[in-house]
Write a protein that holds these residues in place. Structure first.
Motif, PDB file in Angstrom:
ATOM      1  N   ARG A 402       0.845  -1.206   0.000  1.00 15.20           N
ATOM      2  CA  ARG A 402       0.000   0.000   0.000  1.00 15.20           C
ATOM      3  C   ARG A 402       0.874   1.247   0.000  1.00 15.20           C
ATOM      4  N   ILE A 403       0.519   2.227  -0.837  1.00 19.16           N
ATOM      5  CA  ILE A 403       1.277   3.453  -1.003  1.00 19.16           C
ATOM      6  C   ILE A 403       0.558   4.584  -0.283  1.00 19.16           C
ATOM      7  N   ASP A 404       1.332   5.385   0.440  1.00 19.90           N
ATOM      8  CA  ASP A 404       0.764   6.523   1.158  1.00 19.90           C
ATOM      9  C   ASP A 404       0.270   7.553   0.143  1.00 19.90           C
ATOM     10  N   ALA A 405      -1.022   7.794   0.129  1.00 18.97           N
ATOM     11  CA  ALA A 405      -1.633   8.695  -0.845  1.00 18.97           C
ATOM     12  C   ALA A 405      -2.989   9.127  -0.305  1.00 18.97           C
ATOM     13  N   PRO A 406      -3.638  10.127  -0.941  1.00 20.66           N
ATOM     14  CA  PRO A 406      -4.973  10.549  -0.486  1.00 20.66           C
ATOM     15  C   PRO A 406      -6.052   9.508  -0.730  1.00 20.66           C
ATOM     16  N   PHE A 407      -5.702   8.378  -1.311  1.00 17.50           N
ATOM     17  CA  PHE A 407      -6.663   7.320  -1.607  1.00 17.50           C
ATOM     18  C   PHE A 407      -5.919   5.993  -1.484  1.00 17.50           C
ATOM     19  N   GLU A 408      -6.664   4.909  -1.560  1.00 15.68           N
ATOM     20  CA  GLU A 408      -6.085   3.573  -1.419  1.00 15.68           C
ATOM     21  C   GLU A 408      -5.578   3.070  -2.763  1.00 15.68           C
TER      22      GLU A 408
END
Length: 536
Positions: A402-408
């Motif tokens: 999982r990448i840290d971002a404003p969405f999944e």
């Protein structure tokens, strides 16, 4: 599984491009008999629309909250602007003696199989009748008139497809591309309406037979046999003037029984040297019946800021498909990349406000040059349940980090994926020289098995996302291109997918364009004011 569903699955398998063979298409292109991109009817009264090219005050970023956009009055001027920004010309291009038009709505190969119709029951705006929009001349052809007394005062937009236009170049695979273009056109209509403070309601409960009767597409004698149109969608335009009440198809059918019809089509091409009966067959197997009314409740949009914001009408008109990308350009800023991806997630903004079904397609991304993001293969689920459904179907070699971002979203594998992207997209450099490219994966077998017509709907959804990508790329100061040519099963093989549960239906690529200085560009509608000798 119904016979219709089985036949659709067979068509889909038959029209896949393979690494060692392409789907069946013409052995050569008869350029002298290329179908005209502009349909016209003989014997119809024409209604000129006000001069195209007007700008609206709405900025592109304001479309994130369409409820705040001031509502423009419903009149013929704004109706013409709606049609122009949805389906009209955006420019002319010329290379040597060859000259062709570009439009606000994209099309595979710039062939434009989609036709647009207006149906009016609002006499104070437009005399009741059915009208065909001619984008070249920016006018309406009145196909019929009828008595609309007793009907709510409404304006409807209907979309249809001329499969022959696409099949002339792409052969059996053309049916897929026509469905992409319907999705593009629906999204273009939704964006254009939002610029005016209006809303598009997709009347997805209507069946093809009803739409065909209402638009006059079932009048066999009015059409050249090999150039027939098939009905696709009907939308109601909500201008915020008040509730029009529930749509009544039977009442509209009753009113149209006494309609007086006019005109017949001019031929689009003469010889029809190649014929593709499989397209008519799959069209028959995917006819949509009348269905239950469906509408979605969507969350408010929460998107990063637009980096190159401008008037939405201007941005819509400048949309282009890049032919080449700069493979050595600076990386795409991460904020722009996240804005583009966030815009693909369902939210209460156009074009999702014109879409009535939960997300059925999801994205596999080939990231090449995005600032602050490691190149590699990524996955963006567009619904909460998608990850749990697709991960077990994919190869166990992937990490799903999982990448840290404003969405999944998730990184499947880090590394240089440029060659893979290029090979999978029919060896096209546009998939590898861009900042990123992607494939759109659909929950396939379940949808087609449940209702064969959903096959078309899956491609519409892909086209809807394609239009978002086109406009969001422009708003990021770059450019996009839809890719219909890819090696279907090779894409599935890279992911480890082994059956029809998931299928790749569309590819797309975004990056810094390389412009061809040999191409000349001319204004979209200069020919409306020029002398006959200058008319294109």
């Amino acid at each position: 599984m119904s016979d219709d569903s089985q036949q659709v699955l067979a068509y889909h398998q038959r029209t896949k491009h393979q690494l060692n063979a392409y789907a069946k298409g013409p052995a050569s292109l008869d350029w002298d008999d290329q179908p005209s991109p502009f349909r016209r009817f003989d014997g119809c009264e024409t209604l000129a629309l006000p001069q195209p090219g007007a700008e609206l005050d709405c900025k592109f970023a304001e479309l994130d909250a369409p409820g705040l956009i001031p509502v423009q009055p419903l009149n013929v001027s704004n109706l013409g602007l709606l049609l122009e920004l949805s389906f009209g010309l955006s420019a002319w291009k010329q290379f040597g003696p060859d000259r062709w038009a570009l439009r606000c709505n994209p099309s595979s190969g710039n062939l434009h199989p989609t036709e647009a119709y207006l149906l009016s029951t609002a006499p104070e705006v437009l005399a009741p009748g059915v009208y065909h929009y001619v984008s070249h001349d920016h006018h309406l052809e009145r196909r019929c008139r009828f008595d609309a007394a007793g009907l709510p005062a409404c304006l409807y937009v209907g979309l249809s497809s001329v499969h022959w236009r696409e099949a002339w170049k792409y052969g059996e695979r053309a049916f897929r591309y026509c469905q992409h273009d319907i999705g593009h056109a629906l999204a273009a209509l939704s964006y254009a309406a939002a610029c005016l403070g209006w809303h598009v309601e997709l009347l997805s409960e209507t069946g093809d037979a009803e739409i065909g009767a209402w638009l006059g597409l079932d009048r066999d004698g009015d059409f050249v046999a090999d150039e027939r149109e098939t009905p696709d969608l009907l939308c109601r335009i909500d201008t915020g003037a008040g509730s029009e009440g529930e749509f009544s198809g039977p009442a509209l059918s009753q009113a149209l029984q006494s309609a007086e019809w006019f005109g017949s089509t001019k031929r689009l091409s003469g010889r029809h040297f190649y014929r593709w009966p499989i397209i008519d067959q799959v069209a028959e197997h995917t006819l949509k019946p009348a269905t239950l009314r469906e509408r979605l409740e969507l969350p408010a949009a929460s998107l990063p800021a637009v980096s190159h914001d401008q008037l939405a009408s201007r941005l819509i008109r400048q949309r282009r498909s890049a032919q080449h990308f700069n493979g050595k350009s600076a990386p795409l800023p991460l904020t722009d990349f996240y804005r583009i991806l966030a815009a693909l997630l369902p939210a209460a903004k156009p074009p999702f406000t014109a879409w009535n079904w939960p997300a059925q397609v999801h994205l596999v991304l080939f990231v090449h040059r995005v600032d602050g993001l490691e190149p590699g293969l990524y996955f963006l689920p567009r619904s909460t349940e998608a990850l749990a459904e697709i991960r077990p179907a994919c190869s166990t070699d992937y990490n799903w980090q999982r990448i840290d971002a404003p969405f999944e979203w998730y990184r499947l594998q880090a590394g240089n994926v440029r060659q893979a992207a290029k090979t999978l997209s029919c060896h096209q450099p546009i998939a590898s020289d861009s900042a990123f490219s992607l494939g759109i994966l659909a929950r396939f077998a379940d949808n087609v098995s449940a209702e064969a017509w959903r096959y078309r709907r899956l491609f519409w959804e892909c086209g809807l996302l394609g239009q978002i990508l086109y406009l969001e790329a422009e708003a990021a100061g770059v450019r996009g291109t839809g890719i219909g040519c890819f090696f279907d099963d090779a894409v599935h093989g890279v992911l480890g997918l082994k059956d029809n549960d998931w299928q790749s239906l569309y590819h797309f690529t975004v990056g810094e364009p390389l412009d061809d200085s040999r191409l000349q560009t001319f204004p979209a509608y200069a020919h409306l004011n020029s002398s006959a000798s200058d008319t294109v």
